[in-house]
Design a protein around this motif. Structure first.
Motif, PDB file in Angstrom:
ATOM      1  N   ARG A  39       0.832  -1.196   0.000  1.00  9.58           N
ATOM      2  CA  ARG A  39       0.000   0.000   0.000  1.00  9.58           C
ATOM      3  C   ARG A  39       0.873   1.255   0.000  1.00  9.58           C
ATOM      4  O   ARG A  39       1.854   1.339   0.718  1.00  9.58           O
ATOM      5  N   ARG A  40       0.476   2.238  -0.782  1.00  8.29           N
ATOM      6  CA  ARG A  40       1.257   3.452  -0.912  1.00  8.29           C
ATOM      7  C   ARG A  40       0.778   4.499   0.080  1.00  8.29           C
ATOM      8  O   ARG A  40      -0.400   4.604   0.372  1.00  8.29           O
ATOM      9  N   ARG A  41       1.728   5.318   0.515  1.00 11.46           N
ATOM     10  CA  ARG A  41       1.374   6.369   1.462  1.00 11.46           C
ATOM     11  C   ARG A  41       0.779   7.581   0.773  1.00 11.46           C
ATOM     12  O   ARG A  41       0.043   8.359   1.387  1.00 11.46           O
ATOM     13  N   THR A  42       1.100   7.781  -0.506  1.00  9.19           N
ATOM     14  CA  THR A  42       0.578   8.919  -1.254  1.00  9.19           C
ATOM     15  C   THR A  42      -0.140   8.428  -2.503  1.00  9.19           C
ATOM     16  O   THR A  42       0.182   7.370  -3.045  1.00  9.19           O
ATOM     17  N   PRO A  43      -1.133   9.187  -2.979  1.00 12.62           N
ATOM     18  CA  PRO A  43      -1.892   8.760  -4.170  1.00 12.62           C
ATOM     19  C   PRO A  43      -1.079   8.918  -5.445  1.00 12.62           C
ATOM     20  O   PRO A  43      -0.090   9.653  -5.490  1.00 12.62           O
ATOM     21  N   GLY A  44      -1.515   8.213  -6.459  1.00 16.34           N
ATOM     22  CA  GLY A  44      -0.926   8.389  -7.773  1.00 16.34           C
ATOM     23  C   GLY A  44       0.400   7.698  -7.966  1.00 16.34           C
ATOM     24  O   GLY A  44       0.804   6.813  -7.205  1.00 16.34           O
ATOM     25  N   LEU A  45       1.098   8.092  -9.018  1.00 19.27           N
ATOM     26  CA  LEU A  45       2.400   7.513  -9.343  1.00 19.27           C
ATOM     27  C   LEU A  45       3.511   8.225  -8.583  1.00 19.27           C
ATOM     28  O   LEU A  45       3.372   9.370  -8.158  1.00 19.27           O
ATOM     29  N   ARG A  46       4.619   7.535  -8.454  1.00 19.83           N
ATOM     30  CA  ARG A  46       5.814   8.168  -7.910  1.00 19.83           C
ATOM     31  C   ARG A  46       6.540   8.894  -9.043  1.00 19.83           C
ATOM     32  O   ARG A  46       6.367   8.591 -10.217  1.00 19.83           O
ATOM     33  N   ARG A  47       7.395   9.830  -8.645  1.00 19.95           N
ATOM     34  CA  ARG A  47       8.139  10.581  -9.655  1.00 19.95           C
ATOM     35  C   ARG A  47       9.006   9.671 -10.510  1.00 19.95           C
ATOM     36  O   ARG A  47       9.087   9.834 -11.736  1.00 19.95           O
ATOM     37  N   GLU A  48       9.652   8.710  -9.880  1.00 22.44           N
ATOM     38  CA  GLU A  48      10.537   7.837 -10.639  1.00 22.44           C
ATOM     39  C   GLU A  48       9.762   6.977 -11.633  1.00 22.44           C
ATOM     40  O   GLU A  48      10.283   6.579 -12.681  1.00 22.44           O
ATOM     41  N   GLU A  49       8.481   6.693 -11.327  1.00 24.05           N
ATOM     42  CA  GLU A  49       7.662   5.900 -12.239  1.00 24.05           C
ATOM     43  C   GLU A  49       7.288   6.707 -13.484  1.00 24.05           C
ATOM     44  O   GLU A  49       7.328   6.200 -14.608  1.00 24.05           O
TER      45      GLU A  49
END
Length: 290
Positions: A39-49
């Protein structure tokens, strides 16, 4: 301490970065085709993605979101648009914030004249008006346009094109008092507006047809004159009403379709308003626009 003053360029870069971040946070990993485990702590994609999908460096992409003074190329902006799944309006916005010209599509896509535009067209009772597509084909028109220019519904294919009509239609040539001046200006405006479609098959086919059909077109087209005109006067010699004067205006339809609304406003000169009213009153029902 006084606040640090930011230049308009600084504000634009910060807004560019904020827009990138908002689109990134809106896009889910599943939508982007990325397997999501924990589970991710922030919504959406990560910058590196996003950087990986767009084929750019993570640090460099981070600088873009931070509003730093880096200048992405048109190719990188296009890759970011694809990576972030931006729609047409969002793509235009991103390119505008980046201070870049968005690559123009090379294929003509004929727009559809929707209800609100048709209603506007019909409401212009005493103003001849029509809608043209990117190749200047007449797509829709009102009764006043029929009264002045003739029934476009009786024309098919290239015959319903403005350039074709100006250069090959004897009625149009007689109608325009200053035909040569207006024909040259029309051709120059057409070349300027349609440059983005150079190489398009339908565009090239029209040019070839005009080269065969009109000696004036054949002479003037190679001169490559260009002009950007939004308004002007047209003096007409109508076969029924006689001399008339109109002011015309070309208005862009802001939906990405490259359609334009062309409106002619009759002037008091030569009693043009009264003459147009009389022509409309006498217009047969079968010749009225659909």
């Amino acid at each position: 301490m006084d606040a640090i003053a930011h230049s308009p360029e600084d504000h634009r870069r910060r807004e560019f970065g904020a827009f990138l971040r908002s689109r990134r946070e809106r896009l889910s990993p599943d939508t982007a085709g990325i397997a999501c485990g924990a589970r991710r702590r922030t919504p959406g994609l990560r910058r590196e993605e996003v950087a990986m999908i767009a084929g750019v460096g993570t640090t460099w992409y981070t600088w873009l979101e931070q509003g730093r003074d880096v200048r992405p190329s048109v190719e990188v902006l296009s890759a970011l648009c694809q990576a972030l799944r931006l729609d047409a309006a969002e793509q235009r916005h991103l390119f505008t914030l980046a201070g870049r010209q968005q690559p123009e599509r090379r294929r003509i896509v004929q727009g559809k004249v929707e209800g609100p535009l048709l209603h506007m067209l019909e409401s212009l009772v005493l103003q001849p008006a029509y809608v043209v597509g990117p190749r200047w084909d007449v797509l829709a028109w009102n009764d006043a346009a029929v009264a002045i220019f003739g029934d476009y519904g009786l024309l098919e294919g290239d015959a319903r094109n403005i350039i074709h009509g100006v250069f090959t239609d004897p009625h149009r040539r007689h109608l325009l008092v200053d035909w040569e001046q207006l024909a040259r200006a029309t051709l120059a405006a057409f070349r300027a507006e349609s440059a983005k479609y150079t190489g398009d098959p339908d565009f090239e086919r029209l040019i070839e047809l005009m080269m065969r059909s009109s000696p004036e077109f054949r002479e003037w087209w190679p001169q490559r004159d260009v002009v950007h005109r939004l308004s002007g006067l047209k003096r007409l010699r109508h076969p029924i009403a006689g001399a008339m004067t109109f002011e015309h205006m070309s208005l862009s339809i802001d939906d990405g379709s490259d359609m334009r609304l062309i409106v002619y406003t009759p002037l008091a000169e030569q009693n043009s308003v009264a003459k147009l009213k009389k022509l409309l009153d006498d217009l047969p029902s079968e010749r009225r626009s659909a």
